[in-house]
Design an enzyme around this catalytic site. Structure first.
Site, PDB file in Angstrom:
ATOM      1  N   ASP A 249       0.779  -1.008  -0.023  1.00 37.56           N
ATOM      2  CA  ASP A 249       0.050  -0.160  -0.136  1.00 37.56           C
ATOM      3  C   ASP A 249       1.091   1.263   0.047  1.00 37.56           C
ATOM      4  OD1 ASP A 249      -2.280   1.540   0.260  1.00 37.56           O
ATOM      5  OD2 ASP A 249      -1.815   1.725   2.473  1.00 37.56           O
TER       6      ASP A 249
ATOM      7  N   ASP B  73      -0.080   5.194   0.956  1.00 31.98           N
ATOM      8  CA  ASP B  73      -0.340   6.040   1.905  1.00 31.98           C
ATOM      9  C   ASP B  73      -0.492   5.442   3.623  1.00 31.98           C
ATOM     10  OD1 ASP B  73      -0.819   8.891   0.623  1.00 31.98           O
ATOM     11  OD2 ASP B  73      -1.841   7.343  -0.580  1.00 31.98           O
TER      12      ASP B  73
ATOM     13  N   ASP C  87      -1.538  -0.722   5.866  1.00 25.27           N
ATOM     14  CA  ASP C  87      -1.891  -0.314   7.323  1.00 25.27           C
ATOM     15  C   ASP C  87      -3.290  -0.181   7.858  1.00 25.27           C
ATOM     16  OD1 ASP C  87      -2.278   1.793   5.368  1.00 25.27           O
ATOM     17  OD2 ASP C  87      -2.506   3.266   6.931  1.00 25.27           O
TER      18      ASP C  87
END
EC number: 3.1.3.18
Length: 273
Positions: free
Chosen positions: A68, A70, A220
């Site tokens: 991922d 961001d 995240d």
């Protein structure tokens, strides 16, 4: 007799190639009234690979690690929150303060979108605005500490590195070029809808010809973990991004990382098995 032979064959196959193409080819095999179908279902369950339950399901060699963007590679979430707050009056949701942010870290993206009351059309419009303004903020964004060294070490092991993100390709490419990291990534899939990562991951893995069990997805958020497990990838969650540690633990990732260097240790451990 045939039942015993079938079970012996499947058991031998799973020992030799527990997550490979041979098992995939058996999906369409008609077992009639035999219980082989349920056995195959359990074999497919190996793709969720909780290391405490199915340690033998890990591949001898990893093919790729997909990240991922961001909140995983780039510390951009404070900037994203600031931009989203600026657009709150236009979309009718409440701005996020520090107290709200602590609460939001315990929620999934689906929950946040539902509570904000945004329609799919509004979600798309808001994401477009955030991406456009985030591009203007690129010079101020930074990688999380230790990430650049981690990426270089992973690439030196001949692992294929990729990115799958809802951010725009233009933003991702510009940031990587500025950081001198673009050459480390062989594939970038951007603009993924917020709630459609499972489909995007499945399409990416199929397009690249990777074996799902030999691919990590590192994110995240709880939705990253859920999407990876649904596709049969190795689900890796990092604690330095959006969702807090408690929420990530509840999502049951295969690996939970406290620091970027933990990923290198996980990769080393997997490739030794």
């Amino acid at each position: 007799m045939w039942k015993r032979s079938w079970k012996a064959f499947i058991a031998r196959l799973s020992a030799i190639d527990p997550c490979g193409k041979a098992v995939e080819k058996l999906r369409g095999f008609s077992t009639g009234g035999i219980k082989g179908g349920s056995f195959l279902h359990r074999l497919k369950g190996f793709s969720t690979r909780n290391p405490q339950v199915f340690p033998q399901s890990y591949p001898q060699t990893l093919q790729a690690i997909i990240f991922d963007f961001d909140g995983t590679l780039v510390d951009s979430l404070p900037t994203v929150v600031a931009i989203a707050n600026a657009h709150a009056p236009d979309f009718g949701y409440d701005p996020i303060d520090e107290r709200d942010y602590a609460q939001l870290r315990q929620w999934s993206s689906r929950t946040i979108v539902r509570r904000a009351g945004l329609s799919p059309w509004q979600q798309a419009r808001l994401l477009q605005r955030v991406q456009r303004q985030l591009g203007d903020c690129l010079p101020a964004l930074q990688l999380f500490p230790g990430v650049a060294d981690l990426l270089a070490q992973l690439r030196s092991r001949s692992l294929c590195l990729g990115i799958l993100s809802s951010n725009s390709r233009q933003n991702i490419e510009a940031f990587l070029q500025r950081q001198g990291l673009r050459s480390l990534f062989s594939v970038i899939q951007a603009g993924t809808p917020i709630l459609s990562k499972r489909r995007a991951l499945s399409q990416l893995v199929a397009r690249e010809g990777w074996q799902p069990a030999a691919v990590m997805y590192v994110g995240d958020e709880t939705r990253d973990v859920e999407a990876a497990r649904q596709v049969g990838l190795i689900a890796v969650a990092v604690t330095w991004g959006f969702n807090d540690r408690q929420s990530l633990v509840a999502a049951c990732p295969d690996w939970l990382l406290e620091t970027p260097s933990d990923l290198l240790q996980a990769v080393t451990q997997l490739m030794r098995q």
